[in-house]
Design a protein around this motif. Sequence first.
Motif, PDB file in Angstrom:
ATOM      1  N   SER A  14       1.708  -3.235  -2.992  1.00  0.00           N
ATOM      2  CA  SER A  14       1.210  -2.233  -2.075  1.00  0.00           C
ATOM      3  C   SER A  14       0.714  -1.065  -2.923  1.00  0.00           C
ATOM      4  N   HIS A  56      -1.304  -2.653   1.713  1.00  0.00           N
ATOM      5  CA  HIS A  56      -0.710  -3.840   1.329  1.00  0.00           C
ATOM      6  C   HIS A  56      -1.667  -5.022   1.156  1.00  0.00           C
ATOM      7  N   ALA A  93      -8.939  -9.202   6.201  1.00  0.00           N
ATOM      8  CA  ALA A  93      -8.276  -8.035   6.449  1.00  0.00           C
ATOM      9  C   ALA A  93      -8.459  -8.150   8.053  1.00  0.00           C
ATOM     10  N   ASP A 141      -6.965  -6.463  10.243  1.00  0.00           N
ATOM     11  CA  ASP A 141      -6.968  -5.238  11.287  1.00  0.00           C
ATOM     12  C   ASP A 141      -8.452  -4.696  11.408  1.00  0.00           C
ATOM     13  N   THR A 162      -4.417 -11.405   1.927  1.00  0.00           N
ATOM     14  CA  THR A 162      -4.542 -10.866   3.152  1.00  0.00           C
ATOM     15  C   THR A 162      -4.345  -9.323   2.586  1.00  0.00           C
ATOM     16  N   THR A 217      -3.735  -5.686   4.530  1.00  0.00           N
ATOM     17  CA  THR A 217      -3.245  -4.640   5.537  1.00  0.00           C
ATOM     18  C   THR A 217      -3.258  -3.020   5.133  1.00  0.00           C
ATOM     19  N   SER A 218      -3.211  -2.277   6.283  1.00  0.00           N
ATOM     20  CA  SER A 218      -3.177  -0.896   5.686  1.00  0.00           C
ATOM     21  C   SER A 218      -2.513  -0.155   6.755  1.00  0.00           C
ATOM     22  N   ASP A 219      -1.438   0.555   6.377  1.00  0.00           N
ATOM     23  CA  ASP A 219      -0.968   1.958   7.308  1.00  0.00           C
ATOM     24  C   ASP A 219      -1.755   3.027   7.007  1.00  0.00           C
TER      25      ASP A 219
END
Length: 315
Positions: free
Chosen positions: A13, A43, A57, A59, A98, A100-102
């Motif tokens: 991350s 991430h 991705a 999201d 993969t 992903t992200s906050d």
Amino acid sequence: MAGVEQATKIECSACAKVILCGEHAVVYGRPAIALPLPTLRAHARIEPDRRAFTIVAPDVGVTVSPWRHSRLTRNPLARAALAALELVGQQPPRATLTVTSDIPVGANLGSGAAVSVAIARAIAAYFNRALPPEEASRLAYEVEQLHHGSPSGIDNTVIAYEQPVWFARGKPLELLDAKLVAGLPLVIADTGIATPTRIPVGDVRAAWERDRERIEGYFDAIASLTHVAREALERGDLEQLGRAMNANHALLQQLGVSCPELDALCDAARSAGALGAKMSGGGRGGNMIALVRDATHAEVLREALLHAGAKRVFA
Ligand code: MEV
């Protein structure tokens, strides 16, 4: 030497960032201070797979097959992955990556650079290779150039090192003592307006082309405040730091990179007792940061900012 491909899943991350002082002027060689936000992260997970190398991705509903792209592709995910594979001297693995992200996209929190660094770390780790922060930073800078033509390099640097930085383009990087900002009571509020950094950066460039003397004057004034902010940090003088942030926001307003929503959140933060408040990053939307006295005050501010229209508040 070629690394050994992992048989198991790898997860890496990278953090988000804020600019405490000095954005825009930093593109023109002035110093700026940026801080990592370790609790907001992008991430990247790689799992061996039978199919050809694929990046997903979920999201944002994107699937990319990097092997269909050239090394100089303008697709940022493929570009980061191909650059990382080149760095470790490997061919695309039979695996799925993969992402992903906050970190909200277009919110001036460094989402693009964080995704690139997370991808680079995951690919290096997949091949059992260490990735020094300077290499992760260089790789993310290459991808940043797709997002806007003349990035200063501050975002990729603070994210790759995950440490507070004193950054001046073309000068040796200064990592600031993490203790100076550990526990710095900052509240971050998102206008919910996603604006690509290249838009305000391009507008500042156009203004600078029209009237260099005036715009350079703003940059010099911002640079002075960045020095004041550093001294205040080093002395632990939050009042002084807050005043520098307020003055920095006023100069960014005059540069034309703030917007009514950012100004309203800054005003609301100050009315609720913030020691200082400013937009952070490219502007015209995205996030503002406010300096508060302590965690209790941060809660008061969270309420005030949500009331004033913030879509999200991170404290
Ligand atoms: C973006 O986080 C900061 C800017 O100064 C652009 C840059 O430094 O590349 C607006």
